[in-house]
Design a protein around this motif. Structure first.
Motif, PDB file in Angstrom:
ATOM      1  N   ILE A  81       0.760  -1.054   0.035  1.00 21.83           N
ATOM      2  CA  ILE A  81      -0.014   0.053   0.041  1.00 21.83           C
ATOM      3  C   ILE A  81       0.904   1.008   0.155  1.00 21.83           C
ATOM      4  O   ILE A  81       1.694   1.359   0.906  1.00 21.83           O
ATOM      5  CB  ILE A  81      -1.105  -0.063   1.199  1.00 21.83           C
ATOM      6  CG1 ILE A  81      -1.988  -1.296   1.239  1.00 21.83           C
ATOM      7  CG2 ILE A  81      -1.716   1.277   1.092  1.00 21.83           C
ATOM      8  CD1 ILE A  81      -2.608  -1.222  -0.072  1.00 21.83           C
ATOM      9  N   MET A  82       0.861   2.215  -0.989  1.00 21.87           N
ATOM     10  CA  MET A  82       1.472   3.278  -1.274  1.00 21.87           C
ATOM     11  C   MET A  82       0.598   4.515  -1.440  1.00 21.87           C
ATOM     12  O   MET A  82      -0.522   4.281  -2.003  1.00 21.87           O
ATOM     13  CB  MET A  82       2.443   2.998  -2.315  1.00 21.87           C
ATOM     14  CG  MET A  82       3.397   4.186  -2.483  1.00 21.87           C
ATOM     15  SD  MET A  82       4.391   3.707  -4.348  1.00 21.87           S
ATOM     16  CE  MET A  82       5.437   2.588  -3.594  1.00 21.87           C
TER      17      MET A  82
ATOM     18  N   ILE B 284       2.092  11.363  -8.517  1.00 26.44           N
ATOM     19  CA  ILE B 284       3.286  11.002  -7.577  1.00 26.44           C
ATOM     20  C   ILE B 284       3.069   9.793  -6.685  1.00 26.44           C
ATOM     21  O   ILE B 284       1.876   9.726  -5.983  1.00 26.44           O
ATOM     22  CB  ILE B 284       3.783  12.191  -6.657  1.00 26.44           C
ATOM     23  CG1 ILE B 284       4.023  13.455  -7.685  1.00 26.44           C
ATOM     24  CG2 ILE B 284       4.873  11.978  -5.992  1.00 26.44           C
ATOM     25  CD1 ILE B 284       2.837  14.478  -7.686  1.00 26.44           C
ATOM     26  N   TYR B 285       4.028   8.708  -6.410  1.00 30.42           N
ATOM     27  CA  TYR B 285       3.720   7.739  -5.588  1.00 30.42           C
ATOM     28  C   TYR B 285       4.962   7.980  -4.345  1.00 30.42           C
ATOM     29  O   TYR B 285       5.890   8.216  -4.744  1.00 30.42           O
ATOM     30  CB  TYR B 285       4.157   6.718  -6.190  1.00 30.42           C
ATOM     31  CG  TYR B 285       3.078   5.901  -7.216  1.00 30.42           C
ATOM     32  CD1 TYR B 285       2.142   5.593  -6.897  1.00 30.42           C
ATOM     33  CD2 TYR B 285       3.264   6.528  -8.706  1.00 30.42           C
ATOM     34  CE1 TYR B 285       0.916   5.027  -7.921  1.00 30.42           C
ATOM     35  CE2 TYR B 285       2.269   5.962  -9.460  1.00 30.42           C
ATOM     36  CZ  TYR B 285       1.031   5.267  -9.153  1.00 30.42           C
ATOM     37  OH  TYR B 285       0.078   4.853  -9.900  1.00 30.42           O
ATOM     38  N   GLY B 286       4.186   7.878  -3.204  1.00 27.54           N
ATOM     39  CA  GLY B 286       5.208   7.852  -1.908  1.00 27.54           C
ATOM     40  C   GLY B 286       5.583   8.868  -1.264  1.00 27.54           C
ATOM     41  O   GLY B 286       6.309   8.808  -0.253  1.00 27.54           O
TER      42      GLY B 286
ATOM     43  N   CYS C 100      -4.747   9.587  -2.493  1.00 30.67           N
ATOM     44  CA  CYS C 100      -5.455   8.162  -1.992  1.00 30.67           C
ATOM     45  C   CYS C 100      -4.398   6.907  -1.715  1.00 30.67           C
ATOM     46  O   CYS C 100      -3.185   7.037  -2.230  1.00 30.67           O
ATOM     47  CB  CYS C 100      -6.274   7.777  -3.095  1.00 30.67           C
ATOM     48  SG  CYS C 100      -5.523   7.215  -4.879  1.00 30.67           S
ATOM     49  N   GLU C 101      -4.799   5.861  -1.303  1.00 27.53           N
ATOM     50  CA  GLU C 101      -3.894   4.512  -0.871  1.00 27.53           C
ATOM     51  C   GLU C 101      -4.027   3.788  -2.194  1.00 27.53           C
ATOM     52  O   GLU C 101      -5.253   3.685  -2.812  1.00 27.53           O
ATOM     53  CB  GLU C 101      -4.413   3.810   0.243  1.00 27.53           C
ATOM     54  CG  GLU C 101      -3.934   4.774   1.423  1.00 27.53           C
ATOM     55  CD  GLU C 101      -4.175   3.634   2.829  1.00 27.53           C
ATOM     56  OE1 GLU C 101      -4.680   2.660   2.513  1.00 27.53           O
ATOM     57  OE2 GLU C 101      -3.875   4.163   3.804  1.00 27.53           O
TER      58      GLU C 101
ATOM     59  N   PHE D  44       6.968  -0.216  -7.198  1.00 26.80           N
ATOM     60  CA  PHE D  44       8.025  -0.040  -8.218  1.00 26.80           C
ATOM     61  C   PHE D  44       8.743  -1.464  -8.316  1.00 26.80           C
ATOM     62  O   PHE D  44       9.003  -1.962  -7.678  1.00 26.80           O
ATOM     63  CB  PHE D  44       9.030   1.165  -7.995  1.00 26.80           C
ATOM     64  CG  PHE D  44       8.489   2.505  -7.955  1.00 26.80           C
ATOM     65  CD1 PHE D  44       8.224   3.084  -8.924  1.00 26.80           C
ATOM     66  CD2 PHE D  44       8.248   2.984  -6.793  1.00 26.80           C
ATOM     67  CE1 PHE D  44       7.625   4.457  -9.062  1.00 26.80           C
ATOM     68  CE2 PHE D  44       7.551   4.418  -6.553  1.00 26.80           C
ATOM     69  CZ  PHE D  44       7.420   5.180  -7.930  1.00 26.80           C
ATOM     70  N   PHE D  45       8.626  -1.712  -9.649  1.00 22.00           N
ATOM     71  CA  PHE D  45       8.984  -3.012 -10.154  1.00 22.00           C
ATOM     72  C   PHE D  45      10.432  -3.045 -11.077  1.00 22.00           C
ATOM     73  O   PHE D  45      10.292  -2.266 -11.790  1.00 22.00           O
ATOM     74  CB  PHE D  45       8.243  -3.922 -10.771  1.00 22.00           C
ATOM     75  CG  PHE D  45       8.393  -5.228 -11.040  1.00 22.00           C
ATOM     76  CD1 PHE D  45       8.311  -6.248 -10.124  1.00 22.00           C
ATOM     77  CD2 PHE D  45       8.833  -5.755 -12.460  1.00 22.00           C
ATOM     78  CE1 PHE D  45       8.722  -7.608 -10.368  1.00 22.00           C
ATOM     79  CE2 PHE D  45       9.150  -7.088 -12.594  1.00 22.00           C
ATOM     80  CZ  PHE D  45       9.083  -7.954 -11.812  1.00 22.00           C
TER      81      PHE D  45
END
Length: 107
Positions: A5-6, A71-73, A100-101, A106-107
């Protein structure tokens, strides 16, 4: 594969100048400004073009080219700093921030 969850934040930035109600900065230059801001503050973003409809404080309704920045994180303080910098740099009355969650990684 483990779920993660990010925080996912989307910031929408219109490109019509708040004072003139016209686009004073080209879309590509606005993209470069936003990309630089997000690289410096959040470590990066995915930026796409969109179209927004906005009602200014004075009642003027505009349909405008818009940057949609994901944007993530990043934490809330960092997001607000980046959004504030973009708002000033692109002379906007406001920017929209959605948080939001997300089941993302990232892979």
């Amino acid at each position: 594969m483990e779920d993660l969850i990010m925080t996912k934040t989307t910031i929408c930035i219109g490109l019509l100048d708040k004072d003139t109600k016209h686009q004073e900065i080209t879309t590509i230059d606005a993209f470069k400004i936003a990309a630089n801001i997000f690289a410096q503050t959040t470590g990066g973003a995915t930026i796409t073009e969109g179209t927004g409809v906005y009602t200014h404080d004075d009642g003027t309704v505009v349909i405008e080219p818009t940057l949609v920045c994901v944007i993530y994180g990043s934490d809330q303080a960092t997001i607000e700093k980046a959004a504030s910098m973009a708002k000033v740099a692109l002379n906007q009355e406001s920017v929209a921030i959605e948080v939001c969650e997300s089941n993302s990684r990232f892979f």
